[in-house]
Design an enzyme around this catalytic site. Structure first.
Site, mmCIF file in Angstrom:
data_model
loop_
_atom_site.group_PDB
_atom_site.id
_atom_site.type_symbol
_atom_site.label_atom_id
_atom_site.label_comp_id
_atom_site.label_asym_id
_atom_site.label_seq_id
_atom_site.Cartn_x
_atom_site.Cartn_y
_atom_site.Cartn_z
ATOM 1 N N TYR B 164 0.811 -1.210 0.000
ATOM 2 C CA TYR B 164 0.000 0.000 0.000
ATOM 3 C C TYR B 164 0.859 1.281 0.000
ATOM 4 O O TYR B 164 0.698 2.132 -0.856
ATOM 5 C CB TYR B 164 -0.927 -0.035 1.212
ATOM 6 C CG TYR B 164 -2.358 0.350 0.915
ATOM 7 C CD1 TYR B 164 -3.336 0.272 1.907
ATOM 8 C CD2 TYR B 164 -2.755 0.794 -0.327
ATOM 9 C CE1 TYR B 164 -4.643 0.609 1.655
ATOM 10 C CE2 TYR B 164 -4.061 1.126 -0.592
ATOM 11 C CZ TYR B 164 -4.998 1.032 0.415
ATOM 12 O OH TYR B 164 -6.305 1.356 0.168
ATOM 13 N N GLU B 171 2.316 6.352 -7.127
ATOM 14 C CA GLU B 171 1.279 7.210 -7.703
ATOM 15 C C GLU B 171 1.612 8.688 -7.514
ATOM 16 O O GLU B 171 1.503 9.482 -8.443
ATOM 17 C CB GLU B 171 -0.075 6.880 -7.070
ATOM 18 C CG GLU B 171 -0.615 5.501 -7.475
ATOM 19 C CD GLU B 171 -1.833 5.086 -6.654
ATOM 20 O OE1 GLU B 171 -2.600 5.975 -6.232
ATOM 21 O OE2 GLU B 171 -2.013 3.873 -6.442
#
Lengths: 308, 242
Positions: B164, B171
């Site tokens: 995660y 991103e």
């Protein structure tokens, strides 16, 4: 007089928090909350939730001890509702913001638009009209909060004021920025569009006010009774025949009028979001009415006649 | 002539049958869906590995998998529908936020801003997404078939702890790299004056998106940590009883 005993346990840990002796059997939950507050000053009555069952519903302040299913020693469970703030305070704060913020943009206070526009006013008369309507709307809301509304609950959780103010103040700034912008484009259909929009806006403002007065008159001062609202002599209340929450219907109408008047996407967006929220509230209110009153008029819809 | 009592029980049986067929159809669809998605992301993983082994570089890797990625990631929108109609017991909002952030990255960042397609950060989040999705979809598949190998369950509730944050880094770095190109080209911008009396600046929108990771990421991360404690902690107790 046979006195009762009251013990208050924490709903989660079941710890004994308080033991009250010499409680009158006709004491109310409200009075018991005050006594509990004395031994635990950090938990003022508004943030106390007292229940018969740890996972049950909160008892009301008006409930009387001897009418509850308890013996001579009543066991209650306590839950802390968190810091509370009064509804009146929240409403006054969340409505004063948009009133003042919009005016700041209308008068083109420095640091918003390019410096050459500081303290100038728009050349379009619809911009002046929009400012008057927007300001009127929020002044009406403030006055209603102070003089018209009768609130069922005294308080709400403190975090709500941050959430609500962000919503109202944020949207007010976003709308006001574009309406009062030096490069604002007036409505395409000009005077006709603006006139129609103003009529819709004023009609719905009067309607909304009429409903608030009708709802106030259902409830004697200081009481929390709930009754079915019915149409009165005022034609603006005849919508009660078709709708459970016409105050929301009129509110939607006012903002549709304002959207038409300003022809501004942020205003349309604000209207849409408000409509979604009011529909959720109206459906909830409609459901409570149906649950509480056997003889509730079947023709009524929550917010839009026959549709929603 | 059946009595009203008999009619009542016949209706009840019909309703129960309807419910059973509905849940059988739902289970069949979900099983097919999860198998298909597992397969899709496996294909993506293998294509990526083959490209890297053959070419020795990640430049051009995105272009080689772009169409497959867009197809499978966009198809994941149906998962929001699954939650909405209730055949999957997850919050619509949590699923919605997850899927939307993926769609946003794929369509509004890597697809439309070609200059950043060869960034290392793109490779990073692609690898993370692939590992995460293969684990997730195979977990759901085995669960629906009532035959869940422990290592899949372990992977689902442990890999995310590392994946995660790595995915978020990939991103964010990608969006950051895209900023100068967005500013220079003025893409997706709407300026005043216009008849809608609104303006939009994609550059500032991206900055707001990056800032929104700050409140959103911890919430999703701690949600997964709580799920992990529930799923793995519960299992330990059962083993003790045995």
């Amino acid at each position: 007089i046979r006195h009762s005993y009251v013990e208050i346990l924490d709903a989660k840990t079941k710890d004994k928090l308080c033991f009250l002796d010499k409680v009158e059997p006709n004491a109310t939950i409200g009075e018991i909350k005050s006594m509990f507050h004395k031994s635990h000053p950090q938990w003022y009555p508004a943030r106390q939730s007292i229940r018969l069952d740890p996972k049950g519903k909160s008892l009301k302040d008006e409930d009387v001890l001897q009418n509850l299913p308890v013996g001579t020693t009543a066991t209650f469970y306590f839950r802390d509702l968190g810091a509370q703030i009064s509804w009146v305070t929240v409403f006054l704060t969340e409505y004063t913001g948009p009133l003042l913020i919009y005016l700041m943009f209308y008068f083109r206070v420095p640091f918003i638009y390019a410096p050459k526009y500081d303290f100038t006013t728009s050349k379009h008369w619809v911009v002046h009209l929009a400012c008057m309507c927007h300001s009127f709307h929020y002044v009406k809301r403030l006055l209603e909060t102070l003089f018209v509304h009768r609130f069922s609950h005294g308080t709400m959780p403190l975090r709500n004021i941050f959430k609500n103010c962000s919503y109202y103040w944020g949207f007010a700034a976003w709308m006001a920025y574009y309406i009062n912008h030096p490069l604002y484009t007036p409505p395409i259909y000009g005077e006709q569009q603006i006139r129609l929009a103003l009529i819709i806006f004023l009609f719905c403002q009067i309607g909304n006010f009429s409903i608030h007065i009708a709802l106030r008159n259902l409830r004697p001062p200081g009481s929390k009774t709930r009754k079915i609202p019915y149409p009165t002599k005022n034609p603006f209340t005849w919508i009660f025949l078709l709708v459970s929450c016409p105050n929301y219907t009129y509110e939607l109408g006012s903002w549709l009028g304002f959207t038409l008047m300003t022809q501004c996407v942020p205003v349309a967006f604000f209207t849409l979001v408000g409509f979604i929220q009011m529909t959720v509230w109206a459906k909830g209110k409609h459901r409570s009415y149906l649950k509480e009153f056997r003889d509730y008029p079947p023709l009524r819809s929550p917010i839009l006649p026959f549709i929603l | 002539m059946a009595s009203s009592e008999e009619d009542g029980s016949v209706e009840e049986k019909e309703n129960n049958n309807k419910k059973r067929t509905k849940s059988a159809v739902a289970t069949a669809w979900l099983t097919f869906y999860n198998i298909a998605m597992t397969a899709g992301w496996l294909v993506l993983a293998m294509t990526m590995m083959r490209f890297y082994i053959q070419k020795g570089t990640h430049k051009g890797l995105y272009r080689s998998i772009a169409r497959t990625l867009k197809f499978f990631q966009t198809f994941a929108l149906v998962e929001v529908g699954h939650c909405a109609i209730g055949i999957v017991r997850t919050s619509v909002i949590v699923t919605g936020v997850q899927v939307c952030s993926r769609i946003f990255m794929v369509w509004f960042i890597t697809n439309s801003i070609r200059q950043i397609q060869n960034e290392e950060s793109v490779l990073l989040f692609l690898v993370v997404w692939t590992v995460t999705e293969i684990t997730r979809y195979s977990y759901y598949t085995f669960n629906l078939l009532n035959h869940l190998p422990y290592f899949i369950k372990w992977a689902r509730y442990n890999l995310f702890i590392v994946m995660y944050p790595l995915g978020v880094i990939g991103e964010l770095l990608t969006i950051y790299a895209a900023l100068p190109y967005v500013r220079r080209s003025g893409m997706y911008c709407m300026r005043l004056p216009n008849k809608y009396n609104v303006s939009f600046d994609y550059y500032y929108c991206l900055i707001i998106v990056m800032l929104s990771y700050i409140p959103l990421f911890p919430q999703l991360y701690f949600h997964m940590l709580r799920q992990r404690r529930k799923m793995l902690h519960g299992e330990v107790i059962v083993e003790k009883d045995d």
